[in-house]
Design a protein around this motif. Structure first.
Motif, PDB file in Angstrom:
ATOM      1  N   ASP A  87       0.823  -1.202   0.000  1.00  0.00           N
ATOM      2  CA  ASP A  87       0.000   0.000   0.000  1.00  0.00           C
ATOM      3  C   ASP A  87       0.867   1.267   0.000  1.00  0.00           C
ATOM      4  O   ASP A  87       0.625   2.193   0.775  1.00  0.00           O
ATOM      5  CB  ASP A  87      -0.938  -0.030   1.220  1.00  0.00           C
ATOM      6  CG  ASP A  87      -2.153   0.846   1.016  1.00  0.00           C
ATOM      7  OD1 ASP A  87      -2.465   1.163  -0.150  1.00  0.00           O
ATOM      8  OD2 ASP A  87      -2.774   1.235   2.026  1.00  0.00           O
ATOM      9  N   LEU A  88       1.878   1.280  -0.862  1.00  0.00           N
ATOM     10  CA  LEU A  88       2.787   2.429  -0.926  1.00  0.00           C
ATOM     11  C   LEU A  88       2.048   3.619  -1.535  1.00  0.00           C
ATOM     12  O   LEU A  88       1.286   3.471  -2.485  1.00  0.00           O
ATOM     13  CB  LEU A  88       4.043   2.075  -1.735  1.00  0.00           C
ATOM     14  CG  LEU A  88       4.842   0.899  -1.173  1.00  0.00           C
ATOM     15  CD1 LEU A  88       6.063   0.613  -2.051  1.00  0.00           C
ATOM     16  CD2 LEU A  88       5.258   1.144   0.275  1.00  0.00           C
ATOM     17  N   ASN A  89       2.280   4.797  -0.965  1.00  0.00           N
ATOM     18  CA  ASN A  89       1.513   5.984  -1.344  1.00  0.00           C
ATOM     19  C   ASN A  89       2.385   7.041  -2.029  1.00  0.00           C
ATOM     20  O   ASN A  89       2.128   8.237  -1.920  1.00  0.00           O
ATOM     21  CB  ASN A  89       0.824   6.566  -0.106  1.00  0.00           C
ATOM     22  CG  ASN A  89       1.794   6.746   1.059  1.00  0.00           C
ATOM     23  OD1 ASN A  89       3.006   6.793   0.863  1.00  0.00           O
ATOM     24  ND2 ASN A  89       1.255   6.853   2.258  1.00  0.00           N
ATOM     25  N   PHE A  90       3.415   6.591  -2.705  1.00  0.00           N
ATOM     26  CA  PHE A  90       4.287   7.477  -3.479  1.00  0.00           C
ATOM     27  C   PHE A  90       4.771   6.691  -4.691  1.00  0.00           C
ATOM     28  O   PHE A  90       4.793   5.467  -4.670  1.00  0.00           O
ATOM     29  CB  PHE A  90       5.471   7.984  -2.638  1.00  0.00           C
ATOM     30  CG  PHE A  90       6.284   6.897  -2.026  1.00  0.00           C
ATOM     31  CD1 PHE A  90       7.339   6.313  -2.730  1.00  0.00           C
ATOM     32  CD2 PHE A  90       5.999   6.414  -0.759  1.00  0.00           C
ATOM     33  CE1 PHE A  90       8.088   5.288  -2.180  1.00  0.00           C
ATOM     34  CE2 PHE A  90       6.745   5.385  -0.197  1.00  0.00           C
ATOM     35  CZ  PHE A  90       7.788   4.821  -0.913  1.00  0.00           C
ATOM     36  N   PRO A  91       5.147   7.397  -5.765  1.00  0.00           N
ATOM     37  CA  PRO A  91       5.550   6.696  -6.992  1.00  0.00           C
ATOM     38  C   PRO A  91       6.904   5.996  -6.871  1.00  0.00           C
ATOM     39  O   PRO A  91       7.843   6.522  -6.255  1.00  0.00           O
ATOM     40  CB  PRO A  91       5.637   7.812  -8.034  1.00  0.00           C
ATOM     41  CG  PRO A  91       4.901   8.968  -7.450  1.00  0.00           C
ATOM     42  CD  PRO A  91       5.031   8.833  -5.968  1.00  0.00           C
ATOM     43  N   LEU A  92       6.981   4.823  -7.487  1.00  0.00           N
ATOM     44  CA  LEU A  92       8.240   4.106  -7.652  1.00  0.00           C
ATOM     45  C   LEU A  92       8.653   4.291  -9.109  1.00  0.00           C
ATOM     46  O   LEU A  92       7.842   4.099 -10.015  1.00  0.00           O
ATOM     47  CB  LEU A  92       8.061   2.622  -7.330  1.00  0.00           C
ATOM     48  CG  LEU A  92       7.572   2.315  -5.922  1.00  0.00           C
ATOM     49  CD1 LEU A  92       7.294   0.823  -5.761  1.00  0.00           C
ATOM     50  CD2 LEU A  92       8.580   2.790  -4.877  1.00  0.00           C
TER      51      LEU A  92
END
Length: 157
Positions: A87-92
């Motif tokens: 649930d990562l909330n920043f772009p990779l």
């Protein structure tokens, strides 16, 4: 192998695909600070811990007007799975040919158990609103790193 980029120099420009496949340019974010962190591989213990620490500080980053980007040589598909699983909330960002890691100096010779290879050296770059590198963390130790980045960002305000 490039040297580490120095604090006070212009951050190397790039256009890269994100975990959703869209292309972004570093210059699109001029006017607000950026945390650009390089990590070796999606869904490995240290990289997961680091990504989740940045994820859990979302309110701090938002309050300071900061955009966080994780960057590794993994594919769009790998990044998307990693993002969704935790649930990562920043772009990779996708740097499969490690050209951007090389520009920043994060692509380095590594020595594991006497075997030398090239790979990402875990590192973080704080880029100020004018696009200059304000702070460089080389050979990052994951524990407490997010707090150090936050402290440096508060110093920019």
């Amino acid at each position: 192998m490039a040297d580490w980029i120095e604090e006070g120099t212009q951050a190397p420009a790039f256009t890269l695909a994100t975990d959703s496949g869209e292309k972004i340019k570093l210059s699109d974010f001029r006017g607000s600070p950026i945390v650009l962190y390089f990590y070796p591989k999606d869904d490995t213990p240290g990289c997961t811990k680091e990504a989740c620490a940045f994820r859990d500080r979302k309110a701090d980053w938002t309050q300071l007007g900061v955009t966080v980007f994780g960057i590794s040589p993994d594919s769009v598909e790998s990044h998307a799975k990693f993002r969704d699983k935790y649930d990562l909330n920043f772009p990779l960002l996708v740097d499969t040919d490690h050209k951007i890691a090389e520009k920043y100096g994060a692509w380095r010779e590594k020595n594991m158990y006497g075997k030398k290879s090239m790979g990402i050296q875990r590192s973080t770059f704080l880029i100020d609103a004018a696009g200059k590198v304000a702070k460089v963390w080389k050979r990052v130790s994951v524990d407490g790193h997010d707090a150090k980045v936050l402290e440096a960002l508060q110093g920019l305000q």
